[in-house]
Design an enzyme around this catalytic site. Structure first.
Site, short mmCIF file in Angstrom:
data_model
loop_
_atom_site.label_atom_id
_atom_site.label_comp_id
_atom_site.label_asym_id
_atom_site.label_seq_id
_atom_site.Cartn_x
_atom_site.Cartn_y
_atom_site.Cartn_z
N LYS A 152 -23.68 100.43 -14.73
CA LYS A 152 -24.70 99.72 -13.95
C LYS A 152 -26.03 100.50 -13.92
O LYS A 152 -27.09 99.94 -14.18
CB LYS A 152 -24.14 99.54 -12.53
CG LYS A 152 -25.14 99.16 -11.48
CD LYS A 152 -24.43 98.94 -10.16
CE LYS A 152 -23.98 100.21 -9.49
NZ LYS A 152 -25.04 100.95 -8.82
N THR A 153 -25.96 101.80 -13.60
CA THR A 153 -27.19 102.60 -13.50
C THR A 153 -27.89 102.66 -14.86
O THR A 153 -29.11 102.58 -14.95
CB THR A 153 -26.86 104.02 -13.00
OG1 THR A 153 -26.06 103.90 -11.83
CG2 THR A 153 -28.10 104.80 -12.66
N ARG A 162 -12.86 105.38 -8.17
CA ARG A 162 -13.66 106.62 -8.28
C ARG A 162 -13.07 107.54 -9.34
O ARG A 162 -13.71 108.48 -9.78
CB ARG A 162 -13.69 107.40 -6.94
CG ARG A 162 -14.32 106.75 -5.74
CD ARG A 162 -15.68 106.15 -6.00
NE ARG A 162 -15.57 104.77 -6.40
CZ ARG A 162 -16.49 104.11 -7.12
NH1 ARG A 162 -17.56 104.72 -7.53
NH2 ARG A 162 -16.30 102.85 -7.44
N GLN A 191 -17.24 95.61 -4.28
CA GLN A 191 -17.54 96.90 -3.65
C GLN A 191 -18.43 96.73 -2.42
O GLN A 191 -19.15 97.64 -2.03
CB GLN A 191 -18.20 97.84 -4.66
CG GLN A 191 -17.27 98.21 -5.81
CD GLN A 191 -17.89 99.25 -6.74
OE1 GLN A 191 -18.11 100.39 -6.36
NE2 GLN A 191 -18.19 98.84 -7.96
N ASP A 203 -30.69 97.44 -6.63
CA ASP A 203 -29.39 98.03 -6.94
C ASP A 203 -28.46 97.78 -5.74
O ASP A 203 -28.93 97.62 -4.61
CB ASP A 203 -29.60 99.54 -7.14
CG ASP A 203 -28.37 100.23 -7.70
OD1 ASP A 203 -27.44 99.53 -8.14
OD2 ASP A 203 -28.34 101.47 -7.69
N GLU A 204 -27.16 97.78 -5.95
CA GLU A 204 -26.17 97.62 -4.87
C GLU A 204 -26.49 96.38 -4.01
O GLU A 204 -26.49 96.44 -2.78
CB GLU A 204 -26.13 98.88 -3.96
CG GLU A 204 -25.90 100.19 -4.69
CD GLU A 204 -24.46 100.38 -5.17
OE1 GLU A 204 -23.69 99.42 -5.13
OE2 GLU A 204 -24.15 101.50 -5.61
#
Length: 730
Positions: free
Chosen positions: A35-36, A604, A252, A221-222
């Protein structure tokens, strides 16, 4: 350097998402799907294709994420990246509010109140209003006010549409006064940093058009963590051409308790009918088995955008489920398996994270890790800038910056002690309210306040002269020099050194650490302003303090771990009522959020996941017999293998309740107990007028400051000041 060349390193869906520029775009990015990387390439691609860097507004949720992205964009697009408007929602809109402060009747040097400052303001209002109701506590009222503001409900509307009882009437009074005091103090709380811009844009078309024109492209983002106010801001600022790209993963979304609304992702399609969706489903982080496990649990949620994560990574090891006898055994098993993994795979301590659902779970882990001599650090304990002595010095700096900030002034009026007690302060506040002055101006007229002794009037005058001196020096000295001179003159370092206790030396170190941070801030930018430092500090989050590279095991809550990754992850406390957190009264929506949290925890890990559950553990001072989490039962059996931990291991043979009870409290010091309350100790049975029968689990403090933690019937845990609690010891 041509960005196009670099796009070859992206997979086809990532590349399509980066190149798309024909209107609103939503990128649904599964855990570990790059994503980043896509976001940074997208920004660099926009710059390469004609967008001015300063016309790009890129919003995220932590300073850490913003700084990482900026560094990566700089690698791709060069120094142009420095001109992008990038940061957290709160920091970007704080910047806009400082520019436009005059348009909303604020001064540009306004203070930003963190949760503790807001709590203190609510507490002062309750005290001023002389409200003595058990159900109207600073905690509960502050929580309610945050909830209302996050849902964009203001005092007037709250009073008109939501007040149905005497208690709610009182909350409405406090809420109204709270908003009024913030304005008087030239202060904003976290929620205001989002609500004030909405108010400003809605009431001033000229300013709205200025920023619509300025920001040619919005990136978020997010997106699944945005609340109602954040989404409103995006809808206000987006251009007519719909130049907006939001990136998120509904699986998430774990912050509903602070107003995050998973519905924003589901509403995006409705609000932007000409949108395009890209799904990033290839995971680069985890093994096939980890994804199989995560996917088998999350698919039990009804509210979600359907996607299936896949990976070209190998199958990897199965997850290991360990059944432990109690929380000590759980901690022992984790320590044992860390040592085993280090020797087997040549790993370092920094490759391990231990995740838990609540901070309280770290105690048993810390005890065992100290015994086993395994170095660790806790992310998200008491954050550095929230420590009392650090906040005290910052309160001085805030008054030097903004004299209207009454909360900061009250905090330091008698720190270090200068004989200005609570009675003096009450009289000064009454005088200030009567003449419609602020407290700072009242200090200059202290000689007019009746019933304050001459000696104390002089102390107040001296204190005000001290503040005036540093207001005068503010623009002549660097932030680092100013703060060092102030701390020297206050003499606090000397006071802590003379006390020479472990606690006072720790405070001494913390103030020195703060001075270093201030000097570093000054040195990094010769035009550095005090206001900027104070803003950065008030908006810092626990994850911003997470520095990679320290060779220690990381302990953190699952919430703090979001966005991070580790080779090996231990998830402790996989039991009903812990993970998922208590479900007796919970709705389907909160259970779905707990499931998303479990999904975040599992994803994670890059190589291996250990899940641990205990047959029994200490909860609220009693042995509770636990049943394993429903999430374990939802796991695909092909994804994990089961082990019995220390059950039957000699050190974990279940002791009698009485034995464990006394062992649990073996570290409690009884010497500090106030003699008046000498019969009250951990284990005491008590009766309270409102809460009924209870059992004391902890007593801390001395004299008037003594507090007890009591578990009442129905696992109702309360922290009570003994001075006011009127507990009857049975």
């Amino acid at each position: 350097m041509g960005i196009m060349v670099n796009l070859k390193s992206l997979n086809s869906e990532q590349r399509k998402a980066v190149e798309y520029d024909s209107g609103p775009e939503m990128i649904v990015a599964g855990a570990g799907s790059g994503k980043t990387r896509v976001l940074t390439f997208k920004v660099a691609y926009l710059i390469e294709n004609g967008y001015e860097p300063e016309s790009i507004l890129s919003l995220t949720f932590t300073n850490k994420a913003a700084n990482e992205m900026k560094a990566r964009i700089r690698e791709l697009a060069g120094i142009k990246a420095d001109k992008i408007w990038m940061g957290t929602f709160h920091s970007v809109f704080a910047k806009i509010l400082r520019i436009e402060a005059a348009n909303i009747n604020y001064k540009s040097n306004f203070s930003i109140y963190d949760a503790e400052d807001s709590h203190s303001l609510v507490s002062n209002i309750i005290s001023n209003f002389e409200i003595n109701l058990d159900s109207v506590t600073p905690n509960s009222v502050k929580h309610r006010i945050s909830f209302l503001k996050n849902h964009m409900i203001f005092p007037k509307e709250y009073r008109a549409n939501h007040v149905k009882s005497f208690i709610e009437e009182k909350i409405a009074d406090i809420f109204e006064e709270y908003q009024k005091r913030l304005i008087e103090n030239n202060a904003m709380d976290f929620e205001d940093l989002l609500l004030k811009p909405i108010e400003m844009f809605n009431s001033n078309e000229k300013i709205l058009q200025k920023y619509k024109k300025k920001f040619g492209y919005l990136l978020v983002d997010e997106f699944q963590d945005t609340n109602k106010a954040q989404y409103e801001l995006l809808k206000l600022l987006v251009t007519r051409e719909g130049k907006i790209c939001v990136v998120g993963d509904d699986a998430q979304s774990i912050y509903s308790w602070r107003g995050a609304n998973i519905g924003n992702m589901l509403d995006f399609e409705k609000d932007f009918p000409k949108h395009k969706i890209f799904k990033l489903e290839q995971n680069y982080r985890s093994t096939k088995n980890i994804l199989l496990a995560a996917d088998s649990v999350i698919k039990n949620n009804k509210d979600q955008i359907i996607k299936t994560l896949w990976t070209e990574n190998n199958d990897g090891e199965l997850l290991t489920l360990i059944k432990c006898s109690d929380e000590k055994d759980e901690a022992y098993q984790i320590a044992k398996f860390i040592k085993h993994e280090i020797s087997k795979k040549k790993l370092s301590l920094k490759d391990f994270a231990i995740l838990y659902r609540t901070n309280a779970q770290s105690r048993a882990l810390e005890d065992i890790f100290r015994k086993e001599r395994l170095p660790y650090r806790i992310i998200g304990g008491v954050e550095f800038y929230k420590r009392k002595e650090v906040k005290d010095i910052i309160a001085y700096l805030r008054i030097i910056s903004n004299q209207n900030d009454e909360e900061s002034l009250l905090r330091i009026m008698n720190f270090p002690q200068r004989g200005i007690g609570s009675t003096t302060i009450k009289r000064m506040i009454a005088f200030a309210r009567k003449l419609d002055l602020n407290l700072y101006d009242t200090m200059a007229r202290v000689f007019e306040v009746i019933d304050i002794k001459e000696r104390i009037q002089k102390n107040v005058k001296q204190f005000r002269l001290l503040i005036e001196k540093y207001i005068g020096l503010k623009d002549k000295l660097s932030v680092g020099e100013l703060s060092r001179a102030l701390v020297d003159e206050l003499g606090v370092l000397r006071i802590f050194k003379e006390e020479n206790t472990p606690e006072s030396m720790s405070r001494w170190e913390n103030i020195n650490e703060l001075l270093s941070a201030l000097s570093e801030f000054s040195n990094s930018n010769k035009d550095a302003k005090l206001e900027q430092f104070l803003e950065d500090v008030s908006l810092v989050s626990d994850v911003d303090n997470y520095k990679e590279g320290m060779n220690v095991v990381t302990f953190m809550t699952v919430h703090s771990a979001k966005g991070l990754e580790f080779p090996i992850v231990f998830i402790s406390g996989c039991e009903e009522d812990i993970f998922p957190l208590s479900n007796r009264f919970s709705t389907d929506a909160s259970l779905e959020e707990e499931r998303r949290l479990f999904y975040v925890a599992v994803t994670r890990a890059k190589q291996k996941v250990y899940l641990l559950h205990a047959r029994s553990r200490y909860r609220f001072g009693e042995v509770a017999y636990q049943s394993r989490s429903r999430f374990i039962d939802e796991l695909n059996p092909a994804a994990y293998t089961e082990l019995n931990g220390g059950i039957g291991r000699k050190s974990s043979i279940r002791k009698s309740k009485k034995e464990i009870y006394y062992e649990y409290f073996e570290n409690v010091s009884y010497e500090s107990f106030d003699q008046d309350n000498k019969t009250l100790r951990p284990g005491s049975r008590v009766m309270h007028d409102k809460f009924g029968l209870g059992k004391v689990t902890q007593v801390v403090g001395v004299g008037d400051q003594q507090k007890a933690t009591v578990v009442f019937e129905g696992n109702n845990v309360k922290q009570l000041m003994l001075k006011f609690a009127k507990l009857k010891v049975l």
